[in-house]
Design an enzyme around this catalytic site. Structure first.
Site, PDB file in Angstrom:
ATOM      1  N   GLU A  89      15.526   6.094  33.095  1.00  0.00           N
ATOM      2  CA  GLU A  89      14.847   5.104  33.934  1.00  0.00           C
ATOM      3  C   GLU A  89      15.813   4.367  34.855  1.00  0.00           C
ATOM      4  OE1 GLU A  89      12.887   2.292  31.349  1.00  0.00           O
ATOM      5  OE2 GLU A  89      12.179   3.915  30.088  1.00  0.00           O
ATOM      6  N   CYS A 102      18.941  -1.354  38.607  1.00  0.00           N
ATOM      7  CA  CYS A 102      19.400  -1.384  37.225  1.00  0.00           C
ATOM      8  C   CYS A 102      19.410   0.059  36.752  1.00  0.00           C
ATOM      9  CB  CYS A 102      18.416  -2.223  36.410  1.00  0.00           C
ATOM     10  SG  CYS A 102      18.757  -2.176  34.652  1.00  0.00           S
ATOM     11  N   CYS A 109      20.476   5.789  23.132  1.00  0.00           N
ATOM     12  CA  CYS A 109      21.587   4.886  22.829  1.00  0.00           C
ATOM     13  C   CYS A 109      21.815   4.933  21.324  1.00  0.00           C
ATOM     14  CB  CYS A 109      21.217   3.468  23.254  1.00  0.00           C
ATOM     15  SG  CYS A 109      22.526   2.246  22.995  1.00  0.00           S
ATOM     16  N   CYS A 113      20.306  -1.753  18.297  1.00  0.00           N
ATOM     17  CA  CYS A 113      19.836  -3.151  18.338  1.00  0.00           C
ATOM     18  C   CYS A 113      18.352  -3.215  17.955  1.00  0.00           C
ATOM     19  CB  CYS A 113      20.055  -3.761  19.718  1.00  0.00           C
ATOM     20  SG  CYS A 113      21.798  -3.813  20.199  1.00  0.00           S
ATOM     21  N   CYS A 116      15.424  -3.460  20.800  1.00  0.00           N
ATOM     22  CA  CYS A 116      15.547  -2.662  22.016  1.00  0.00           C
ATOM     23  C   CYS A 116      14.869  -1.304  21.896  1.00  0.00           C
ATOM     24  CB  CYS A 116      17.023  -2.486  22.345  1.00  0.00           C
ATOM     25  SG  CYS A 116      17.312  -1.557  23.859  1.00  0.00           S
ATOM     26  N   GLY A 156      21.150   2.816  27.474  1.00  0.00           N
ATOM     27  CA  GLY A 156      22.497   3.256  27.100  1.00  0.00           C
ATOM     28  C   GLY A 156      23.508   2.139  27.034  1.00  0.00           C
ATOM     29  N   LEU A 212      24.825 -11.131  23.886  1.00  0.00           N
ATOM     30  CA  LEU A 212      25.255 -11.933  22.734  1.00  0.00           C
ATOM     31  C   LEU A 212      24.108 -12.097  21.736  1.00  0.00           C
ATOM     32  CD1 LEU A 212      27.905 -13.248  21.900  1.00  0.00           C
ATOM     33  CD2 LEU A 212      27.057 -15.415  22.831  1.00  0.00           C
ATOM     34  N   CYS A 330      14.042  -2.024  29.638  1.00  0.00           N
ATOM     35  CA  CYS A 330      14.846  -1.395  28.597  1.00  0.00           C
ATOM     36  C   CYS A 330      14.215  -0.210  27.865  1.00  0.00           C
ATOM     37  CB  CYS A 330      15.208  -2.416  27.545  1.00  0.00           C
ATOM     38  SG  CYS A 330      15.696  -3.966  28.226  1.00  0.00           S
TER      39      CYS A 330
HETATM   40  N1  SAH Z   1      23.932  -1.518  25.991  1.00  0.00           N
HETATM   41  C1  SAH Z   1      24.213  -2.531  26.986  1.00  0.00           C
HETATM   42  C2  SAH Z   1      23.418  -2.325  28.217  1.00  0.00           C
HETATM   43  C3  SAH Z   1      21.934  -2.518  28.049  1.00  0.00           C
HETATM   44  S1  SAH Z   1      21.596  -3.886  29.028  1.00  0.00           S
HETATM   45  C4  SAH Z   1      24.053  -3.899  26.381  1.00  0.00           C
HETATM   46  O1  SAH Z   1      23.657  -3.975  25.226  1.00  0.00           O
HETATM   47  O2  SAH Z   1      24.379  -4.873  27.022  1.00  0.00           O
HETATM   48  C5  SAH Z   1      20.045  -4.338  28.621  1.00  0.00           C
HETATM   49  C6  SAH Z   1      19.972  -5.786  28.214  1.00  0.00           C
HETATM   50  O3  SAH Z   1      18.645  -6.036  27.804  1.00  0.00           O
HETATM   51  C7  SAH Z   1      20.850  -6.094  27.020  1.00  0.00           C
HETATM   52  O4  SAH Z   1      21.301  -7.420  27.074  1.00  0.00           O
HETATM   53  C8  SAH Z   1      19.881  -5.907  25.895  1.00  0.00           C
HETATM   54  O5  SAH Z   1      20.334  -6.554  24.733  1.00  0.00           O
HETATM   55  C9  SAH Z   1      18.640  -6.522  26.480  1.00  0.00           C
HETATM   56  N2  SAH Z   1      17.402  -6.113  25.834  1.00  0.00           N
HETATM   57  C10 SAH Z   1      17.135  -4.986  25.156  1.00  0.00           C
HETATM   58  N3  SAH Z   1      15.882  -4.997  24.686  1.00  0.00           N
HETATM   59  C11 SAH Z   1      15.346  -6.162  25.083  1.00  0.00           C
HETATM   60  C12 SAH Z   1      14.071  -6.759  24.894  1.00  0.00           C
HETATM   61  N4  SAH Z   1      13.116  -6.152  24.214  1.00  0.00           N
HETATM   62  N5  SAH Z   1      13.869  -7.967  25.470  1.00  0.00           N
HETATM   63  C13 SAH Z   1      14.838  -8.589  26.164  1.00  0.00           C
HETATM   64  N6  SAH Z   1      16.056  -8.078  26.368  1.00  0.00           N
HETATM   65  C14 SAH Z   1      16.309  -6.878  25.823  1.00  0.00           C
END
Ligand code: SAH
Length: 342
Positions: A89, A102, A109, A113, A116, A156, A212, A330
């Protein structure tokens, strides 16, 4: 290596090896970075040479399999099919300071998390440099909107695909290519500390964003497995080293999850632990993912959290959620498509 992953000197060397003069290298490179789909479009090259190139270095380009445009804010989400049939995407967001894409850096991935959608099926494979370039190029071509900014915040973990991502940055920044300034690029990581240090050494002008999502190990451990390998102290120490090396303020992303990380005491703990580190917070109300029990924080909780951070001297913006009507967050579109087609 795919010819579109090669730097200008590498393309030039490859072309000299085919017995052609060096200036043809720049011609080919420039065409590739305009997003041509075949050598036939490279009209200033001799026909015989185009045939040799097509044979030796086939041009790959992604196909649009889904395109969804938000009627609310003009956000466009693309689902691309890559040459091996995998999908990723890309989201185009229209901010008043410039059109921003983006991009995804991997198919799936492996970071796991809890909130996600991108990680649900694990990692399938890493993207090649040219595949990331293609996301930017073909989004620009298809939408007919000039792109001036890139965030590596799609599917990713960019630092888990380190060399390819750095090569992509070099390509997309090149003056003979899209010429997108490093200052207009943000890279987001869940916190792979050794790679953050490696990145600091390269002294790029990109912005580093850290996902974070919690003020301490207890909370991060619950939602981000990476925290077990690189706990919060270790991560924050790396952020300080990154700042010392680059003088660039660190961006922290913080998805606000109801009852998990959104209490007053969490904001206060962040203030204590980040003391002295130039930082900016992006507070993002959690996007609900079907498979997950986690829920977004209330508006009031987000506003209160923001106020505590700001009163403590850390700037914090509440990220507008764009494209809420088009599964724009995401990995949700790829996830949906995969479910429908298997
Ligand atoms: N792997 C990298 C890049 C992904 S960035 C990272 O973790 O930073 C995508 C961002 O969206 C990250 O901050 C991720 O934690 C956040 N994200 C993922 N799922 C989400 C959700 N359901 N709601 C809000 N933010 C989310």
């Amino acid at each position: 290596m795919n010819i579109k992953s090669m730097t200008l000197p590498e393309v030039t060397a490859a072309i000299k090896e085919l017995g052609q003069p060096a200036f043809r290298g720049k011609q080919v490179y420039t065409w590739l970075h305009k997003g041509v789909r075949s050598y036939e479009e490279m009209t200033n090259l001799p026909k015989a040479f185009r045939d040799v190139l097509a044979e030796k270095y086939p041009i790959r380009a992604p196909k649009v399999v889904r395109k969804q445009e938000s009627s609310r804010d003009g956000t466009i989400k693309y689902l691309w099919e890559l040459s091996d049939g995998n999908c990723v995407e890309t989201v185009l967001m229209r901010y008043n300071y410039g059109n921003t894409v983006c991009i995804s850096t991997e198919v799936g991935c492996r970071m796991g998390c809890a909130f996600c959608a991108s990680t649900i099926g694990g990692l399938v494979r890493r993207l090649e440099p040219y595949e990331m370039l293609d996301e930017v190029l073909f989004t620009q071509i298809d939408s007919d909107l000039p792109i001036s900014r890139i965030v590596l915040m799609g599917i990713g973990e960019p630092l888990d695909n380190f060399e390819n991502v750095l090569r992509f940055l070099e390509l997309v920044n090149s003056p003979e290519g899209m010429n997108i300034s490093m200052r207009h690029i943000s890279l987001s990581t869940c916190g792979l500390v050794p790679k953050i240090d490696e990145l600091a050494k390269r002294k790029l002008q990109i912005a580093l964003a850290i996902s974070l999502h919690g003020p301490n190990d207890e909370i991060r451990d619950k939602i981000m497995p990476v925290n077990k390998a690189y706990p919060m102290d270790v991560l924050l120490a790396a952020c300080r080293r990154y700042y010392d090396a680059t003088s660039r303020r660190i961006h922290f992303e913080y998805a606000m999850i109801d009852g998990v990380n959104d209490r007053e005491q969490d904001a206060k703990e962040l203030l204590r632990r980040l003391k002295g580190l130039p930082a900016h917070f992006n507070l993002i109300p959690l996007n609900h993912v079907e498979e997950s029990p986690l829920k977004p924080s209330s508006k009031a909780a987000v506003a209160k959290f923001q106020k505590i951070l700001e009163d403590g001297g850390i700037t914090a913006t509440v990220r507008r959620t764009l494209g809420g009507d088009i599964d724009a967050s995401c990995g949700q579109l790829r996830r949906k498509y995969t479910k429908e087609n298997h």
